[in-house]
Design a protein around this motif. Structure first.
Motif: not given
Ligand code: GDD
Ligand code: MG
Length: 354
Positions: A9, A26, A85-86, A111, A152, A175, A195
């Motif tokens: 997203g 993506q 909304r992350n 991801p 990052g 981060k 991640g």
């Protein structure tokens, strides 16, 4: 019992003007391999998880792109978010759904935009984590050996003792600022968070109910209409009420049962044009060319991407990003690649969304 959540997203704004709000990175063939990043990720996960147990989490805007690029996916497997909304809210909502479907579900969360060279090693590493999560109530992440103070990423300090290759996390810092990242690197006892997470649906939902009580209560109500006509209305009304927070801040920095498996496969999160450049085939002067027909004179270390029928002539230019997409042409120094986000906003302010 095995499930996957594929997060798709994000907007990928540092890859503008190729990655756009209505067509993010993506869904592009960024590496010029004939497959988009989400297709590559899907096929990587298919080696571990039955296709019908792979869930895609994305903004409702991208529903058509998902169904077009992943024809094996059915509506049951797509969670459409009405608002960004992350990563914490989408992970919690999907985990609750999966737990409802299968209370013993084991999950990998990944991801949709990463590059991994050795897929066999990746598969073996993830299976090792699954085994551990089946035995214990733990949340496992994959840890990458850091090479520079990248601000990052999340940084993981772990406890080196113990026979198991999966180590207890002593401290998770999402981060850090540049100075802190530099200090972390010098100590040589930190890893980057890849991640990519492995846990049981039960463990992650339990962690959320402890550290994100409000979000959990909000979404629990939706589980009574799970997989019915009313579910979409529930999401539309309630999803936007969830806090905008990433899984890293929401859970990993807080939960005491976070573990890490240090991995050694080659990993790249394809976050910027520069990171993409390092993964593309290059000529003897380190120029990476995607799609374009080129004449390059005195040109070094550039990344050039255009429409396939474009002829590009470059002379006397090094370390640049040259990207031509639709009605936008960007010629930008690689060292300022993080600022492409800002350029994109500036263009938006001056000329509207492009
Ligand atoms: N469905 C959905 N909804 N997906 C999202 C959303 C959202 O609102 N926001 C982001 N994503 C997706 C992105 O598309 C990406 O695939 C993934 O979630 C991670 O989001 P990023 O925005 O790329 O996170 P990051 O790169 O800043 O940080 C994370 O990844 C690093 C490694 O690449 C963290 O987990 C760091 O700790 C980690 O080091
Ligand atoms: Mg990222």
């Amino acid at each position: 019992n095995y499930y996957a959540i594929l997060m798709a997203g994000g907007v990928g704004s540092r890859f503008w003007p190729v990655s756009k709000n209505d067509f993010p990175k993506q869904f592009h063939d960024m590496l010029g391999t004939g497959e988009t990043l989400i297709q590559k990720t899907f096929s990587r996960l298919s080696k571990l998880i039955p296709a019908e147990n792979i869930f895609i989490l994305t903004n409702e805007k991208y529903n058509d792109l998902v169904l077009e690029q992943l024809p094996e996916i059915t509506a049951r497997q797509v969670v459409l978010e009405p608002a960004m909304r992350n990563t914490a809210p989408c992970i919690l909502y999907a985990s609750m759904k999966i737990q409802k479907e299968n209370p013993d579900a084991m999950m990998i969360v990944a991801p949709s935009d990463h590059w991994i060279e050795d897929e066999d090693m990746f598969t073996a590493n993830v299976n090792e984590c699954f085994d551990a999560c089946e035995k214990e109530d733990i949340l496992v992440t994959l840890g990458i050996q850091p090479t520079f103070p990248n601000t990052g990423y999340g940084y993981i300090k772990f406890e080196k003792e113990g026979d198991s290759s999966i180590k207890k996390v002593a401290q998770f810092t999402e981060k850090p600022d540049y100075e802190t990242a530099k200090k972390f690197l010098i100590t040589k006892s930190y890893l980057w968070n890849a991640g990519i997470f492995i846990w049981s649906a039960k463990s992650i939902v339990a962690a959320f109910s402890k550290y994100q009580e409000e979000m959990t209560t909000l979404f629990e109500k939706g589980m009574s209409c799970y997989n019915t006509e009313e579910e979409k209305d529930f999401i539309d009304e309630n999803y936007p009420k969830a806090e905008n927070i990433s899984i890293d801040y929401a859970i990993l920095e807080n939960a005491p049962n976070v573990y890490v498996l240090p991995v050694s496969f080659d990993w790249n999160d394809l976050g910027t044009w520069g990171s993409l450049h390092s993964k593309l085939d290059k000529d003897e002067s380190e120029n990476a060319v995607v799609n374009a027909k080129t004449i390059l004179v005195d040109a070094k270390n550039n990344i050039i991407r255009t429409n396939p029928d474009k002829i590009v002539v470059v002379d006397g230019l090094s370390d640049y990003i040259i990207v031509d997409k639709d009605d936008v042409l960007v010629i930008y120094p690689k060292r300022k690649e993080q600022d492409i986000k800002k350029v994109r906003s500036a263009v938006k302010d001056a000329f509207g969304e492009h």
